[in-house]
Design a protein around this motif. Structure first.
Motif, PDB file in Angstrom:
ATOM      1  N   ARG A  69       6.035   2.455 -14.952  1.00  0.00           N
ATOM      2  CA  ARG A  69       6.497   2.824 -16.292  1.00  0.00           C
ATOM      3  C   ARG A  69       6.043   1.794 -17.320  1.00  0.00           C
ATOM      4  NH1 ARG A  69      11.098   1.607 -19.527  1.00  0.00           N
ATOM      5  NH2 ARG A  69      11.444   3.242 -21.092  1.00  0.00           N
ATOM      6  N   ALA A  70       6.175   0.506 -16.983  1.00  0.00           N
ATOM      7  CA  ALA A  70       5.778  -0.555 -17.905  1.00  0.00           C
ATOM      8  C   ALA A  70       4.306  -0.428 -18.281  1.00  0.00           C
ATOM      9  CB  ALA A  70       6.050  -1.917 -17.274  1.00  0.00           C
ATOM     10  N   TYR A  71       3.471  -0.244 -17.279  1.00  0.00           N
ATOM     11  CA  TYR A  71       2.023  -0.156 -17.502  1.00  0.00           C
ATOM     12  C   TYR A  71       1.667   1.062 -18.355  1.00  0.00           C
ATOM     13  CZ  TYR A  71      -2.972   0.084 -16.382  1.00  0.00           C
ATOM     14  OH  TYR A  71      -4.337   0.142 -16.460  1.00  0.00           O
ATOM     15  N   ASN A  72       2.260   2.202 -18.038  1.00  0.00           N
ATOM     16  CA  ASN A  72       1.932   3.432 -18.754  1.00  0.00           C
ATOM     17  C   ASN A  72       2.464   3.429 -20.183  1.00  0.00           C
ATOM     18  OD1 ASN A  72       0.362   5.087 -16.896  1.00  0.00           O
ATOM     19  ND2 ASN A  72       2.179   5.026 -15.605  1.00  0.00           N
ATOM     20  N   GLN A  73       3.589   2.763 -20.416  1.00  0.00           N
ATOM     21  CA  GLN A  73       4.090   2.635 -21.780  1.00  0.00           C
ATOM     22  C   GLN A  73       3.082   1.873 -22.638  1.00  0.00           C
ATOM     23  OE1 GLN A  73       6.889   3.742 -23.398  1.00  0.00           O
ATOM     24  NE2 GLN A  73       7.537   4.914 -21.616  1.00  0.00           N
ATOM     25  N   ALA A  74       2.573   0.749 -22.122  1.00  0.00           N
ATOM     26  CA  ALA A  74       1.609  -0.047 -22.881  1.00  0.00           C
ATOM     27  C   ALA A  74       0.279   0.692 -23.044  1.00  0.00           C
ATOM     28  CB  ALA A  74       1.387  -1.393 -22.202  1.00  0.00           C
ATOM     29  N   ARG A  91      -9.800  -2.215 -16.030  1.00  0.00           N
ATOM     30  CA  ARG A  91      -8.764  -2.195 -17.059  1.00  0.00           C
ATOM     31  C   ARG A  91      -9.226  -2.771 -18.393  1.00  0.00           C
ATOM     32  NH1 ARG A  91      -3.605  -4.541 -13.557  1.00  0.00           N
ATOM     33  NH2 ARG A  91      -2.951  -2.552 -12.617  1.00  0.00           N
ATOM     34  N   LYS A  92     -10.283  -3.558 -18.384  1.00  0.00           N
ATOM     35  CA  LYS A  92     -10.721  -4.283 -19.581  1.00  0.00           C
ATOM     36  C   LYS A  92     -10.800  -3.405 -20.826  1.00  0.00           C
ATOM     37  CE  LYS A  92     -14.423  -7.276 -21.283  1.00  0.00           C
ATOM     38  NZ  LYS A  92     -15.703  -7.978 -20.921  1.00  0.00           N
ATOM     39  N   PRO A  93     -11.447  -2.217 -20.768  1.00  0.00           N
ATOM     40  CA  PRO A  93     -11.569  -1.420 -21.995  1.00  0.00           C
ATOM     41  C   PRO A  93     -10.304  -0.646 -22.383  1.00  0.00           C
ATOM     42  CG  PRO A  93     -12.631  -0.288 -20.172  1.00  0.00           C
ATOM     43  CD  PRO A  93     -12.191  -1.622 -19.643  1.00  0.00           C
ATOM     44  N   LEU A  94      -9.286  -0.696 -21.536  1.00  0.00           N
ATOM     45  CA  LEU A  94      -8.086   0.112 -21.778  1.00  0.00           C
ATOM     46  C   LEU A  94      -7.084  -0.572 -22.702  1.00  0.00           C
ATOM     47  CD1 LEU A  94      -7.419   1.385 -18.129  1.00  0.00           C
ATOM     48  CD2 LEU A  94      -8.745   2.491 -19.952  1.00  0.00           C
ATOM     49  N   PHE A  95      -7.201  -1.899 -22.858  1.00  0.00           N
ATOM     50  CA  PHE A  95      -6.206  -2.669 -23.600  1.00  0.00           C
ATOM     51  C   PHE A  95      -6.888  -3.711 -24.492  1.00  0.00           C
ATOM     52  CE2 PHE A  95      -4.135  -1.514 -19.559  1.00  0.00           C
ATOM     53  CZ  PHE A  95      -2.934  -0.973 -19.999  1.00  0.00           C
ATOM     54  N   LYS A  96      -6.075  -4.315 -25.353  1.00  0.00           N
ATOM     55  CA  LYS A  96      -6.429  -5.579 -25.987  1.00  0.00           C
ATOM     56  C   LYS A  96      -5.697  -6.665 -25.204  1.00  0.00           C
ATOM     57  CE  LYS A  96      -7.294  -3.834 -30.648  1.00  0.00           C
ATOM     58  NZ  LYS A  96      -6.886  -3.865 -32.082  1.00  0.00           N
ATOM     59  N   TRP A  97      -6.380  -7.784 -24.929  1.00  0.00           N
ATOM     60  CA  TRP A  97      -5.881  -8.760 -23.965  1.00  0.00           C
ATOM     61  C   TRP A  97      -5.508 -10.087 -24.609  1.00  0.00           C
ATOM     62  CZ3 TRP A  97      -5.121  -7.378 -18.924  1.00  0.00           C
ATOM     63  CH2 TRP A  97      -5.689  -6.157 -18.524  1.00  0.00           C
ATOM     64  N   VAL A  98      -4.401 -10.644 -24.123  1.00  0.00           N
ATOM     65  CA  VAL A  98      -3.981 -11.996 -24.475  1.00  0.00           C
ATOM     66  C   VAL A  98      -3.836 -12.752 -23.162  1.00  0.00           C
ATOM     67  CG1 VAL A  98      -2.234 -13.444 -25.566  1.00  0.00           C
ATOM     68  CG2 VAL A  98      -2.725 -11.154 -26.506  1.00  0.00           C
ATOM     69  N   GLY A  99      -4.660 -13.768 -22.970  1.00  0.00           N
ATOM     70  CA  GLY A  99      -4.573 -14.462 -21.695  1.00  0.00           C
ATOM     71  C   GLY A  99      -5.804 -15.284 -21.373  1.00  0.00           C
ATOM     72  N   PRO A 100      -5.834 -15.758 -20.118  1.00  0.00           N
ATOM     73  CA  PRO A 100      -4.828 -15.492 -19.085  1.00  0.00           C
ATOM     74  C   PRO A 100      -3.548 -16.311 -19.263  1.00  0.00           C
ATOM     75  CG  PRO A 100      -6.540 -16.918 -18.209  1.00  0.00           C
ATOM     76  CD  PRO A 100      -6.971 -16.533 -19.591  1.00  0.00           C
ATOM     77  N   LEU A 101      -2.426 -15.680 -18.936  1.00  0.00           N
ATOM     78  CA  LEU A 101      -1.158 -16.404 -18.917  1.00  0.00           C
ATOM     79  C   LEU A 101      -1.113 -17.347 -17.723  1.00  0.00           C
ATOM     80  CD1 LEU A 101       1.251 -13.380 -19.574  1.00  0.00           C
ATOM     81  CD2 LEU A 101       0.368 -14.993 -21.282  1.00  0.00           C
ATOM     82  N   VAL A 102      -1.481 -16.818 -16.555  1.00  0.00           N
ATOM     83  CA  VAL A 102      -1.472 -17.587 -15.311  1.00  0.00           C
ATOM     84  C   VAL A 102      -2.608 -17.110 -14.428  1.00  0.00           C
ATOM     85  CG1 VAL A 102       0.999 -18.103 -15.291  1.00  0.00           C
ATOM     86  CG2 VAL A 102       0.177 -15.971 -14.296  1.00  0.00           C
ATOM     87  N   GLN A 103      -2.990 -17.942 -13.485  1.00  0.00           N
ATOM     88  CA  GLN A 103      -3.991 -17.569 -12.490  1.00  0.00           C
ATOM     89  C   GLN A 103      -3.334 -17.496 -11.120  1.00  0.00           C
ATOM     90  OE1 GLN A 103      -6.908 -20.649 -13.634  1.00  0.00           O
ATOM     91  NE2 GLN A 103      -8.273 -18.954 -14.156  1.00  0.00           N
ATOM     92  N   ASP A 104      -3.804 -16.572 -10.310  1.00  0.00           N
ATOM     93  CA  ASP A 104      -3.173 -16.317  -9.023  1.00  0.00           C
ATOM     94  C   ASP A 104      -4.253 -15.928  -8.019  1.00  0.00           C
ATOM     95  OD1 ASP A 104      -1.118 -16.037  -7.196  1.00  0.00           O
ATOM     96  OD2 ASP A 104      -0.429 -14.109  -7.947  1.00  0.00           O
ATOM     97  N   CYS A 202      -2.159  -5.333 -24.193  1.00  0.00           N
ATOM     98  CA  CYS A 202      -1.562  -4.634 -25.321  1.00  0.00           C
ATOM     99  C   CYS A 202      -2.306  -3.333 -25.614  1.00  0.00           C
ATOM    100  CB  CYS A 202      -1.588  -5.512 -26.570  1.00  0.00           C
ATOM    101  SG  CYS A 202      -0.523  -6.982 -26.450  1.00  0.00           S
ATOM    102  N   ASN A 203      -1.557  -2.364 -26.090  1.00  0.00           N
ATOM    103  CA  ASN A 203      -2.151  -1.101 -26.497  1.00  0.00           C
ATOM    104  C   ASN A 203      -3.271  -1.350 -27.502  1.00  0.00           C
ATOM    105  OD1 ASN A 203      -2.099   1.404 -28.538  1.00  0.00           O
ATOM    106  ND2 ASN A 203      -1.443   2.100 -26.513  1.00  0.00           N
ATOM    107  N   LYS A 204      -4.297  -0.538 -27.449  1.00  0.00           N
ATOM    108  CA  LYS A 204      -5.477  -0.754 -28.289  1.00  0.00           C
ATOM    109  C   LYS A 204      -5.182  -0.605 -29.778  1.00  0.00           C
ATOM    110  CE  LYS A 204      -9.462   0.678 -26.732  1.00  0.00           C
ATOM    111  NZ  LYS A 204     -10.541   1.547 -26.176  1.00  0.00           N
ATOM    112  N   ASP A 205      -4.036  -0.013 -30.116  1.00  0.00           N
ATOM    113  CA  ASP A 205      -3.670   0.131 -31.520  1.00  0.00           C
ATOM    114  C   ASP A 205      -2.948  -1.091 -32.090  1.00  0.00           C
ATOM    115  OD1 ASP A 205      -4.784   2.648 -31.820  1.00  0.00           O
ATOM    116  OD2 ASP A 205      -2.951   3.705 -31.255  1.00  0.00           O
TER     117      ASP A 205
END
Length: 235
Positions: A69-74, A91-104, A202-205
């Motif tokens: 649900r979280a992913y689809n809402q965004a 996923r790169k073209p699906l969103f606007k990105w802020v990060g990376p927050l953390v690496q794993d 983040c959503n592209k809008d």
């Protein structure tokens, strides 16, 4: 801006910083990066996101819910973001990105005492591997030809592994041991198979100026040692 915690209602925890133009930010139970502790949402990514939004002067409403649900809402709603989202080329073209927050790292774990030993993903295909719905690891492993055993949420895989319903648990290198320790279960590390970056998607809008401000704030809290200090609290 101040972060205010709210009460746990049914399966969704809503934490609100109220402004008319606030972003809606979703997250999930994915310790130690984002999870509930009593009525609070805590974790490495959560604290980094809180500090990042504060420094950028951006208001937001935080909701903790199921990952799908979280992913689809965004993905589908303007002024909406989700973390901790694994960055992938798909996923790169699906969103606007802020990060990376953390690496794993993406890892495979067996139950302590297991005789399973593999040196590649190809060798692991013979085993029953547990993942959870719509997670990036699940999507990746399905693409590699795995017949995965999916759960509604990742925490259920600890029980499935303990009960022998799966042979291997595909999860984060930090998350697996962290979650298992809370249940008293011991794991055997079998394989790290991919290094990953987890970000705010983040959503592209979402306004590009907001994205730029958040990325600048994130760079600052990394350079001044705040991000490292937050991560150290959860070791």
């Amino acid at each position: 801006m101040r972060f205010l915690t709210g009460a746990l209602v049914l399966s969704t925890l809503a934490v609100t910083i109220s402004t008319a133009s606030a972003l809606t930010v979703y997250t999930e139970e994915y310790a130690p990066f984002n999870y509930t502790d009593g009525d609070n949402v805590v974790g490495i990514s959560t604290e980094i996101v809180q500090e990042m939004f504060s420094r950028a002067g951006v208001d937001y409403d935080l909701e903790l819910t199921a990952w799908a649900r979280a992913y689809n809402q965004a993905l589908n709603n303007a002024d909406t973001c989700v973390f901790s989202t694994t960055f992938t080329e798909e996923r790169k073209p699906l969103f606007k990105w802020v990060g990376p927050l953390v690496q794993d790292k993406w890892s495979l774990f067996a139950k302590d005492g297991s005789d399973i030993s593999v040196s590649s993903l190809e060798e692991a295909k013979q085993y029953r591997v547990g993942t959870y719905n719509d997670d990036a690891q699940e999507i990746f492993l399905e693409g590699q030809g795995f017949k995965i055993n999916s759960a509604p949420n990742d925490s259920l895989n600890i029980k499935k592994l303990d009960a022998g319903r799966i042979d291997l648990w595909a999860t984060g290198a930090y998350k697996g041991p962290f979650d298992a320790a809370k249940t008293g279960m011991k794991l055997k590390h079998v394989l790290d198979y991919k290094e990953t970056e987890m970000s705010l998607a983040c959503n592209k809008d979402v306004d590009q100026g907001v994205i730029d401000s958040l990325n600048a704030a994130l760079a600052e809290l990394k350079s001044d040692g705040t991000a490292s200090a937050i991560a150290a609290k959860y070791k």
